[in-house]
Design a protein around this motif. Sequence first.
Motif, PDB file in Angstrom:
ATOM      1  N   ARG A 165       0.804  -1.308   0.066  1.00  0.00           N
ATOM      2  CA  ARG A 165      -0.078   0.044  -0.135  1.00  0.00           C
ATOM      3  C   ARG A 165       0.885   1.316  -0.028  1.00  0.00           C
ATOM      4  NH1 ARG A 165      -3.113  -3.079   3.465  1.00  0.00           N
ATOM      5  NH2 ARG A 165      -2.151  -2.679   5.469  1.00  0.00           N
ATOM      6  N   VAL A 166       2.145   1.138   0.555  1.00  0.00           N
ATOM      7  CA  VAL A 166       2.967   2.357   0.730  1.00  0.00           C
ATOM      8  C   VAL A 166       3.721   2.383  -0.492  1.00  0.00           C
ATOM      9  CG1 VAL A 166       4.639   3.454   1.923  1.00  0.00           C
ATOM     10  CG2 VAL A 166       3.049   2.156   3.188  1.00  0.00           C
ATOM     11  N   PHE A 167       4.324   1.408  -0.913  1.00  0.00           N
ATOM     12  CA  PHE A 167       5.338   1.648  -1.942  1.00  0.00           C
ATOM     13  C   PHE A 167       4.860   0.937  -3.346  1.00  0.00           C
ATOM     14  CE2 PHE A 167       8.017   0.821   1.959  1.00  0.00           C
ATOM     15  CZ  PHE A 167       8.810   2.095   1.778  1.00  0.00           C
ATOM     16  N   ARG A 168       3.715   0.317  -3.502  1.00  0.00           N
ATOM     17  CA  ARG A 168       3.105   0.136  -4.872  1.00  0.00           C
ATOM     18  C   ARG A 168       3.812  -1.250  -5.234  1.00  0.00           C
ATOM     19  NH1 ARG A 168      -2.007   2.328  -4.393  1.00  0.00           N
ATOM     20  NH2 ARG A 168      -1.615   4.258  -3.999  1.00  0.00           N
ATOM     21  N   ARG A 169       4.292  -1.997  -4.638  1.00  0.00           N
ATOM     22  CA  ARG A 169       5.247  -3.108  -5.002  1.00  0.00           C
ATOM     23  C   ARG A 169       4.859  -4.285  -3.874  1.00  0.00           C
ATOM     24  NH1 ARG A 169       9.825  -4.379  -8.020  1.00  0.00           N
ATOM     25  NH2 ARG A 169      11.123  -6.240  -7.123  1.00  0.00           N
ATOM     26  N   ASN A 170       4.367  -5.352  -4.494  1.00  0.00           N
ATOM     27  CA  ASN A 170       4.065  -6.603  -3.594  1.00  0.00           C
ATOM     28  C   ASN A 170       5.337  -7.352  -3.652  1.00  0.00           C
ATOM     29  OD1 ASN A 170       2.187  -8.321  -2.537  1.00  0.00           O
ATOM     30  ND2 ASN A 170       2.138  -9.679  -4.243  1.00  0.00           N
ATOM     31  N   LEU A 171       5.449  -8.092  -2.278  1.00  0.00           N
ATOM     32  CA  LEU A 171       6.344  -9.204  -2.204  1.00  0.00           C
ATOM     33  C   LEU A 171       5.464 -10.613  -2.127  1.00  0.00           C
ATOM     34  CD1 LEU A 171       9.097 -10.610  -1.343  1.00  0.00           C
ATOM     35  CD2 LEU A 171       8.399  -9.781   1.129  1.00  0.00           C
ATOM     36  N   ASP A 172       5.760 -11.212  -3.164  1.00  0.00           N
ATOM     37  CA  ASP A 172       4.858 -12.634  -3.266  1.00  0.00           C
ATOM     38  C   ASP A 172       5.761 -13.662  -2.742  1.00  0.00           C
ATOM     39  OD1 ASP A 172       3.173 -14.465  -4.291  1.00  0.00           O
ATOM     40  OD2 ASP A 172       3.863 -14.420  -6.424  1.00  0.00           O
ATOM     41  N   VAL A 173       5.072 -14.345  -1.602  1.00  0.00           N
ATOM     42  CA  VAL A 173       5.755 -15.402  -0.748  1.00  0.00           C
ATOM     43  C   VAL A 173       5.086 -16.562  -1.030  1.00  0.00           C
ATOM     44  CG1 VAL A 173       6.195 -15.809   1.717  1.00  0.00           C
ATOM     45  CG2 VAL A 173       5.982 -13.453   1.135  1.00  0.00           C
ATOM     46  N   GLY A 174       6.123 -17.748  -1.076  1.00  0.00           N
ATOM     47  CA  GLY A 174       5.488 -18.940  -1.588  1.00  0.00           C
ATOM     48  C   GLY A 174       6.296 -19.984  -0.815  1.00  0.00           C
ATOM     49  N   ARG A 175       5.888 -21.396  -0.822  1.00  0.00           N
ATOM     50  CA  ARG A 175       6.497 -22.464  -0.194  1.00  0.00           C
ATOM     51  C   ARG A 175       6.868 -23.378  -1.231  1.00  0.00           C
ATOM     52  NH1 ARG A 175       2.523 -22.992   4.724  1.00  0.00           N
ATOM     53  NH2 ARG A 175       1.193 -21.876   3.039  1.00  0.00           N
ATOM     54  N   GLN A 176       7.764 -24.077  -1.132  1.00  0.00           N
ATOM     55  CA  GLN A 176       8.114 -25.283  -1.901  1.00  0.00           C
ATOM     56  C   GLN A 176       8.713 -26.325  -1.384  1.00  0.00           C
ATOM     57  OE1 GLN A 176       6.801 -25.753  -5.043  1.00  0.00           O
ATOM     58  NE2 GLN A 176       7.809 -27.775  -5.093  1.00  0.00           N
ATOM     59  N   THR A 177       7.986 -27.468  -0.974  1.00  0.00           N
ATOM     60  CA  THR A 177       8.270 -28.405  -0.351  1.00  0.00           C
ATOM     61  C   THR A 177       7.329 -29.646  -0.666  1.00  0.00           C
ATOM     62  OG1 THR A 177       6.588 -28.415   1.735  1.00  0.00           O
ATOM     63  CG2 THR A 177       8.522 -27.589   2.045  1.00  0.00           C
ATOM     64  N   GLY A 178       7.667 -30.798  -0.385  1.00  0.00           N
ATOM     65  CA  GLY A 178       6.591 -31.953  -0.806  1.00  0.00           C
ATOM     66  C   GLY A 178       5.267 -31.820  -0.534  1.00  0.00           C
ATOM     67  N   GLU A 179       5.242 -31.011   0.817  1.00  0.00           N
ATOM     68  CA  GLU A 179       3.760 -30.814   1.254  1.00  0.00           C
ATOM     69  C   GLU A 179       3.270 -29.607   0.758  1.00  0.00           C
ATOM     70  OE1 GLU A 179       1.751 -30.671   5.536  1.00  0.00           O
ATOM     71  OE2 GLU A 179       3.562 -29.594   5.382  1.00  0.00           O
ATOM     72  N   HIS A 180       3.861 -28.362   0.549  1.00  0.00           N
ATOM     73  CA  HIS A 180       3.560 -27.305   0.232  1.00  0.00           C
ATOM     74  C   HIS A 180       4.046 -27.056  -1.104  1.00  0.00           C
ATOM     75  CE1 HIS A 180       1.232 -26.200   4.034  1.00  0.00           C
ATOM     76  NE2 HIS A 180       2.586 -26.725   4.351  1.00  0.00           N
ATOM     77  N   ARG A 181       3.423 -27.463  -2.305  1.00  0.00           N
ATOM     78  CA  ARG A 181       3.919 -27.100  -3.788  1.00  0.00           C
ATOM     79  C   ARG A 181       3.564 -25.884  -4.291  1.00  0.00           C
ATOM     80  NH1 ARG A 181       1.840 -32.774  -3.832  1.00  0.00           N
ATOM     81  NH2 ARG A 181       3.623 -34.112  -3.240  1.00  0.00           N
ATOM     82  N   GLU A 182       3.677 -24.800  -3.674  1.00  0.00           N
ATOM     83  CA  GLU A 182       3.151 -23.423  -4.066  1.00  0.00           C
ATOM     84  C   GLU A 182       4.169 -22.665  -5.104  1.00  0.00           C
ATOM     85  OE1 GLU A 182       1.377 -22.187   0.302  1.00  0.00           O
ATOM     86  OE2 GLU A 182       3.029 -21.124  -0.649  1.00  0.00           O
ATOM     87  N   ASP A 183       5.464 -23.344  -5.480  1.00  0.00           N
ATOM     88  CA  ASP A 183       6.371 -22.548  -6.143  1.00  0.00           C
ATOM     89  C   ASP A 183       7.466 -23.312  -6.831  1.00  0.00           C
ATOM     90  OD1 ASP A 183       7.448 -20.390  -7.565  1.00  0.00           O
ATOM     91  OD2 ASP A 183       8.754 -19.752  -5.754  1.00  0.00           O
ATOM     92  N   PRO A 184       6.746 -24.493  -7.685  1.00  0.00           N
ATOM     93  CA  PRO A 184       7.583 -25.646  -8.172  1.00  0.00           C
ATOM     94  C   PRO A 184       8.874 -24.989  -8.984  1.00  0.00           C
ATOM     95  CG  PRO A 184       5.377 -25.408  -9.130  1.00  0.00           C
ATOM     96  CD  PRO A 184       5.657 -24.531  -8.257  1.00  0.00           C
TER      97      PRO A 184
END
Length: 817
Positions: free
Chosen positions: A80-99
């Motif tokens: 909201r301040v800098f108009r830039r998003n930090l995209d956060v993800g996880r990549q494990t055998g359980e959380h395959r959010e960012d293969p």
Amino acid sequence: MGLYNYQNRVRDTMLSGQSIILQAPTGAGKTRAALTPFLDTFWDAPSGTFPRKCIYIVPMRVLANQFTEELREESARYQRVFRRNLDVGRQTGEHREDPEFQKELTFATIDQVLSSWLIRPYSLSVRQGNLNAGAFVGSYLIFDEFHLFDPDSTLPTTLHMLKMLKGISPFLLMTATFSGDMLHDLAHELGAKDILLSEDELQDIPSQKKERHFHTVDRPLVSDEDIYIDQIVSAHLAQEFDDQRSLVVCNQVERAQRLFQALAQHKDLAGVTVRLLHSRFLREDRQRREAEVRQEFHKEKEKHTVRSMILVGTQVVEVGLDMSCRALHSELAPAAAILQRAGRCARYEGEIGNVYVYQVDQNQLHPYHEKEAKQQCVLTWEWLKTHESQQLDFRLEQQLINHAHTPTDKKLLEGLRGTELGHRERVYALWRGDGTRADAANLIRNIQAVTVVVNSEPDQLRHAPFHAESFSLHPGTLQGKFKTWKDKNESLDPDWDRGRLPWLVQKLVETGDEADTQSNRPIQYEFKSVAHAHELSAPLVVINPALVGYSPELGLTLYPTEHYECKVPQLMQSQREKYGYRLESYERHIQLVHQVYSSDWQEWIAAVGKRIETAYDWQPGIVSAMAELVVCLHDVGKLSEGWQQWACDWQAAIGIPLPHGIAVAHTDYDPTNELHKALERKMGRKRPNHAVESAYAVIPILLSMLPDKDKHRPLFRAAFTAISRHHAAFTSRPDSYRLIGGYEQHITETMALLPESLQSIDIAGMWQQLVYDDKAQRGIDTSLLVQSDNEPDMVCYMALVRALRFADQQGTKLGNH
């Protein structure tokens, strides 16, 4: 909240360009210390100040879920301040959010990282193997709890990676438990600064103002004949009545399950809530249990909803859970693991806790059964016995670590140096394309996990196998169980009440035309029955539900309890995507690929390229310039007579002939059209290759980019290899070809997409044809493709091929819409 003094020191050191090995006690805020240099520069610092991509790496399939959510909330505030998003993800055998490691901050397990680095990613197909390695080039790399890295596989591969990326990717290794000698020697080996907190810095941290007393118990918690819980019960009930909190840690899941059942049924614990947490819960159940643990073991008592709780767990509680108990009961393990577990006891300021360490039977030392780990366990027990009931502060904890780990650490360092050459050669072999995923697994960690799915009809899962609910099992555990199941199934043991099962375990394999490595079509899969235990090395296996059970209380059991099988992934049922193409001219395809590159990858390549150029003393901007050329020239091989004739024949066969004078990059293809499918079977295998041919044709243009051909030769080889392998990880053999008449016009039009400084490159000298023979192949292998033992070759190649493949894939999708 402001930073502690040592956290400021870490930030300032990292931003000065110095990588770090950090040792700080549990509960001291190491995660915040590690992330601060990245967070402080991500939103508003000038580009190039510090990497804007961070990969936070842990040794186990447990991530700090709470901290991940905090980062996402923090990102939203800053956005909201800098108009830039930090995209956060996880990549494990359980959380395959960012293969594909595309997010700006990724929490990942070391398995996922090193498999990607070795070009055998666990998260992707073999054909996509070279997509991920470039994600680590120029990124900020944080390795948490690296004392848990396997010394024969994980640690040497990690050290090789960091030595190769020295000066290109800043890194921070951190632990609470490493011997002083190991810390100093590793820092020297990696050209990093070792930071061990001073007494003044320790006093600055409120969580260090607490008491934690250690006790030994001369009998096992769980043996084959007995379960000993009297000490757990008495120590728990002796706590303050209104807030009783105990944690019990076993070294194996099966023992933790038995202990949990015994405690849950104990008559004196009728008013006590007993919970179990290990790695074999479904994601939803595990997340619910972790959330409950964080709340009920939180330092703020007003958040507690139950008066009394005992948590039974395994090594998963060693990292990733912000919790504190009054009493910890742990099976004997190496000092590093014991102190890591103890970090969950009396974690916060002013608390008083007791740690009970239980002896184990010699046959129960797994996973600490190797010679060095056994020695560490013996020395740990020896030291704790001589310091019975003492309060251990960070200084005494360091004495315990030095006593238990220094002898094996010295052997480890000597071994690392002695085997470094051989280890490097095994890495280079994998980079050449030799070896399998199993060979890569031996360099990742000897106790790697197998991803397991439970379903009675595996064929239902083949369209989306990695979207099914899964568990993680140690391969030795699975192999042992498989042998038992197989013996009983074949012998019809009287205790085997399931009847003869047609199959026990099936493994996932890739199918389709292996020669089709020249397109962006998705990989197809099928399942094959496993006949022998050694066949269980696979990216995913399916177990027959008749063999196992599952409940939200116990998790997965390797014997029948409550019936369970995974749901068929929704993706497969309602979102199954048929991959097709639309007719697209050569010029249009290159335009779309360059468009994606410019919007999504150009800034990344510029930042990474700057770091590479500084490290190798290359001309500024040369990496970015070469990347632009690679993007615009990667499909020149499709301008061959053979490829264009095939496209013309295909379009005529489907009744949509090509307009006169057009050169095409893609033909029409509808996978739901029966005519197209029939023609695909008939003509598809005859489609000429184009990737290595593209690289070969543009050799003169790539060479013309080099102001100093000897000095910048690695960049040329990286560019040649990136083009050659923009559809498959190890393509190296071209076919004979001849470019079509008028090819110059098509290429000239696409060269107009380049910056003005590159548009004047002369394309007249392109190699218009190749008559393939063994001599040509020897030249390609020895002079044109990257040499796996040449570090600049590989670093540049990893970056270039990552940008090219993603741009090509996304550009192709745009052309199909």
